[in-house]
Design an enzyme around this catalytic site. Structure first.
Site, mmCIF file in Angstrom:
data_model
loop_
_atom_site.group_PDB
_atom_site.id
_atom_site.type_symbol
_atom_site.label_atom_id
_atom_site.label_comp_id
_atom_site.label_asym_id
_atom_site.label_seq_id
_atom_site.Cartn_x
_atom_site.Cartn_y
_atom_site.Cartn_z
ATOM 1 N N SER A 136 54.086 44.887 54.330
ATOM 2 C CA SER A 136 54.455 43.473 54.228
ATOM 3 C C SER A 136 55.844 43.218 54.807
ATOM 4 O O SER A 136 56.714 44.093 54.761
ATOM 5 C CB SER A 136 54.450 43.073 52.749
ATOM 6 O OG SER A 136 55.215 41.911 52.534
ATOM 7 N N TYR A 160 55.457 37.304 57.881
ATOM 8 C CA TYR A 160 55.803 35.947 57.468
ATOM 9 C C TYR A 160 56.716 35.394 58.554
ATOM 10 O O TYR A 160 57.708 36.048 58.905
ATOM 11 C CB TYR A 160 56.572 35.944 56.148
ATOM 12 C CG TYR A 160 55.717 36.135 54.924
ATOM 13 C CD1 TYR A 160 54.561 35.385 54.725
ATOM 14 C CD2 TYR A 160 56.081 37.053 53.940
ATOM 15 C CE1 TYR A 160 53.788 35.563 53.586
ATOM 16 C CE2 TYR A 160 55.304 37.231 52.797
ATOM 17 C CZ TYR A 160 54.163 36.478 52.632
ATOM 18 O OH TYR A 160 53.400 36.648 51.509
ATOM 19 N N THR A 186 50.273 35.897 58.101
ATOM 20 C CA THR A 186 49.842 35.247 56.853
ATOM 21 C C THR A 186 50.161 33.764 56.914
ATOM 22 O O THR A 186 51.301 33.372 57.186
ATOM 23 C CB THR A 186 50.547 35.896 55.642
ATOM 24 O OG1 THR A 186 50.148 37.261 55.568
ATOM 25 C CG2 THR A 186 50.177 35.190 54.346
ATOM 26 N N LYS A 276 45.693 35.902 58.329
ATOM 27 C CA LYS A 276 45.327 36.138 56.916
ATOM 28 C C LYS A 276 45.590 34.889 56.089
ATOM 29 O O LYS A 276 46.664 34.287 56.188
ATOM 30 C CB LYS A 276 46.168 37.294 56.367
ATOM 31 C CG LYS A 276 46.030 37.517 54.863
ATOM 32 C CD LYS A 276 46.658 38.841 54.474
ATOM 33 C CE LYS A 276 46.546 39.118 52.993
ATOM 34 N NZ LYS A 276 47.581 38.474 52.191
ATOM 35 N N HIS A 300 45.074 35.000 48.888
ATOM 36 C CA HIS A 300 46.309 35.691 48.531
ATOM 37 C C HIS A 300 46.227 36.267 47.105
ATOM 38 O O HIS A 300 47.204 36.267 46.361
ATOM 39 C CB HIS A 300 47.486 34.703 48.636
ATOM 40 C CG HIS A 300 48.784 35.317 49.078
ATOM 41 N ND1 HIS A 300 49.333 35.099 50.313
ATOM 42 C CD2 HIS A 300 49.670 36.116 48.435
ATOM 43 C CE1 HIS A 300 50.499 35.728 50.405
ATOM 44 N NE2 HIS A 300 50.724 36.362 49.277
HETATM 45 C C1 LIG Z 1 52.131 42.136 44.084
HETATM 46 C C2 LIG Z 1 51.550 41.506 45.294
HETATM 47 C C3 LIG Z 1 52.359 41.208 46.373
HETATM 48 C C4 LIG Z 1 51.820 40.611 47.523
HETATM 49 N N1 LIG Z 1 52.629 40.397 48.609
HETATM 50 C C5 LIG Z 1 52.076 39.914 49.749
HETATM 51 C C6 LIG Z 1 52.857 39.773 50.926
HETATM 52 O O1 LIG Z 1 54.033 40.093 50.940
HETATM 53 N N2 LIG Z 1 52.244 39.263 52.033
HETATM 54 C C7 LIG Z 1 50.918 38.914 52.062
HETATM 55 O O2 LIG Z 1 50.416 38.463 53.082
HETATM 56 N N3 LIG Z 1 50.159 39.060 50.963
HETATM 57 C C8 LIG Z 1 50.705 39.552 49.818
HETATM 58 N N4 LIG Z 1 49.915 39.717 48.707
HETATM 59 C C9 LIG Z 1 48.475 39.394 48.783
HETATM 60 C C10 LIG Z 1 47.678 40.617 49.208
HETATM 61 O O3 LIG Z 1 47.934 40.950 50.538
HETATM 62 C C11 LIG Z 1 46.171 40.366 49.055
HETATM 63 O O4 LIG Z 1 45.823 39.193 49.744
HETATM 64 C C12 LIG Z 1 45.747 40.248 47.596
HETATM 65 O O5 LIG Z 1 46.441 41.160 46.807
HETATM 66 C C13 LIG Z 1 44.257 40.494 47.482
HETATM 67 O O6 LIG Z 1 43.820 40.348 46.165
HETATM 68 P P1 LIG Z 1 43.657 41.568 45.139
HETATM 69 O O7 LIG Z 1 45.032 41.892 44.633
HETATM 70 O O8 LIG Z 1 42.794 40.989 44.068
HETATM 71 O O9 LIG Z 1 43.043 42.715 45.879
HETATM 72 C C14 LIG Z 1 50.449 40.298 47.558
HETATM 73 C C15 LIG Z 1 49.632 40.590 46.466
HETATM 74 C C16 LIG Z 1 50.162 41.210 45.341
HETATM 75 C C17 LIG Z 1 49.257 41.526 44.185
#
Ligand SMILES: Cc1cc2nc3c(=O)[nH]c(=O)nc-3n(C[C@H](O)[C@H](O)[C@H](O)COP(=O)(O)O)c2cc1C
Length: 412
Positions: A136, A160, A186, A276, A300
């Protein structure tokens, strides 16, 4: 009348199978975890409440996440019979390269805060399993260090587009130079979602030592030991900043980004470009017409717009619309390899897991991520065998019905 006899000592002896106790506590804990939910329970015990809740929680009433998981629970599988499934092939290709299984690790911010091994654990475990790892923009390990942790595997970079465009562009160039093959832009974060648990916990980076956090730390000494004895937590990709999580997220996100930014990124990035956070059929069509290499149906993990569409429900229609023209991946709510199999059957080419990986990480660092991947891959293989499907490419819509609990009612 039941006939009884005196048991012979030799018979009793045969029944005794005392195993030597496992002295390695981490291994003992992880071996006992049979599901991602089990890893979540271990993670909760071992991680300070604020970091655990940041991971586990979602936005507002957390409806989106609950619904996404329910949609997977509501899958009904339709197995075949009498096919040779002694060996199943789980490998696939995605965004121009191979993956040993049809899932990869989703991008997550602040990862070293959850457990000190952070992205290095994720990237090296992904490399060992032959699946892609996504770093990320808000990751806590640098692009170059992730490459070093996963030198031969596939690394993807999530972008981002920030107010200060030069910072984002600098990251794009560094990711290209380090050999990352896919850029994941994203687009569901014009502003940060309202993560109420973080507000209630006063979650900040670095964590504040308040009376509450000190009390919370007492049963979790190892987390604090790790935190205090390893390099200070900072954004290895960004210049270091501090503040509440909301402030940090908002500094990384720009509500004015538009399709023009997509053009700029496209012109800078030599590899595959995927978007995304796609949440409508129309946007999937538009992006496909613009020539992106893939789209990721995602809300997300329910952390942005609460009550957003359930990606798994959106999937069949998006596949019908653009499935022949671009590659479609999906995430949000995946907690079981069967969720992955169901997604592939309904036409997704690939899936991403966020929390499932992070629960493993919090439960036991690199070993915990290995365990999470093993649980998911065992579930994938078992589900495929029970469906009597020998190859990922043979999974088809006929294998899955989505039961109706969460289906929208017909419009009047
Ligand atoms: C703790 C955490 C931090 C995340 N940080 C980002 C991020 O920095 N950038 C991003 O595009 N998605 C981020 N996401 C979303 C994840 O990429 C993903 O879309 C999501 O976790 C999918 O759902 P799941 O946790 O149920 O598998 C984050 C998700 C979590 C749980």
């Amino acid at each position: 009348m039941v006939k009884r006899q005196v048991p012979k000592p030799s018979e009793l002896f045969e029944l005794m199978h005392f195993k030597a106790p496992e002295l390695n506590g981490r291994k003992r804990r992880l071996d006992a975890a049979l599901t991602i939910e089990d890893l979540r329970k271990i993670a909760k015990r071992r991680t300070p409440a604020a970091a655990f809740d940041y991971t586990d929680g979602a936005a507002e009433g957390e409806f989106s996440l609950g619904r996404a998981r329910q949609a997977f629970e509501d899958v009904e599988f339709h197995p075949g019979i009498l096919r040779d499934v002694s060996n199943v092939d789980t490998s696939t290709t995605i965004f121009g390269g191979p993956s040993a299984y049809p899932f990869g690790i989703a991008p997550t911010g602040f990862t070293r805060l959850m457990q000190t091994e952070g992205e290095v654990a994720g990237a090296s475990a992904a490399g060992a399993a032959g699946i892609p790892f996504t770093l990320s923009t808000l990751g806590t390990t640098s692009i170059e260090d992730v490459k070093a942790a996963n030198p031969n595997g596939r690394n993807w970079f999530q972008l981002y587009v920030m107010r200060q465009r030069e910072i984002s562009y600098g990251l794009v160039e560094r990711a290209a130079a380090a050999g990352f093959d896919t850029l994941m832009f994203t687009v569901d974060t014009p502003v940060a979602g309202a993560r109420l648990r973080d507000k209630r916990n006063g979650f900040s980076i670095p964590p504040q030592l308040t009376l509450g956090t000190v009390i919370d730390a007492i049963p979790r000494p190892w987390w604090w030991w790790d935190f205090l004895t390893t390099p200070t937590l900072e954004f290895a990709s960004l210049s270091s900043t501090g503040g509440t999580v909301g402030e940090l997220l908002d500094s990384a996100m720009d509500p004015s980004i538009s399709f023009d930014d997509l053009d700029v990124i496209r012109s800078m990035w030599p590899g595959k470009l995927v978007v995304k956070g796609v949440q409508t059929v129309a946007d999937a069509r538009k992006l496909t017409d613009l020539g992106v290499d893939g789209i990721i149906l995602s809300n997300h993990g329910g952390r942005q717009l609460d009550r957003a569409p359930i990606p798994f429900h959106l999937l069949p229609e998006v596949v019908r619309e653009v499935g022949n023209d671009t590659e479609i991946a999906i995430d949000t709510g995946i907690m079981n390899g069967a969720d992955i199999v169901a997604s592939i059957a309904l036409g997704a080419k690939f899936t991403l897991v966020g929390r499932a990986y992070l629960y493993g990480l919090m439960a036991g660092g690199r070993d915990g991520v290995d365990r999470a991947i093993q649980i998911l891959t065992d579930q994938i293989v078992r589900t495929m065998k029970l469906l009597e499907v020998a190859h990922v490419a043979e999974l088809e819509p006929r294998h899955v019905t989505q039961l109706q609990r969460l289906e929208p009612r017909p419009r009047p």
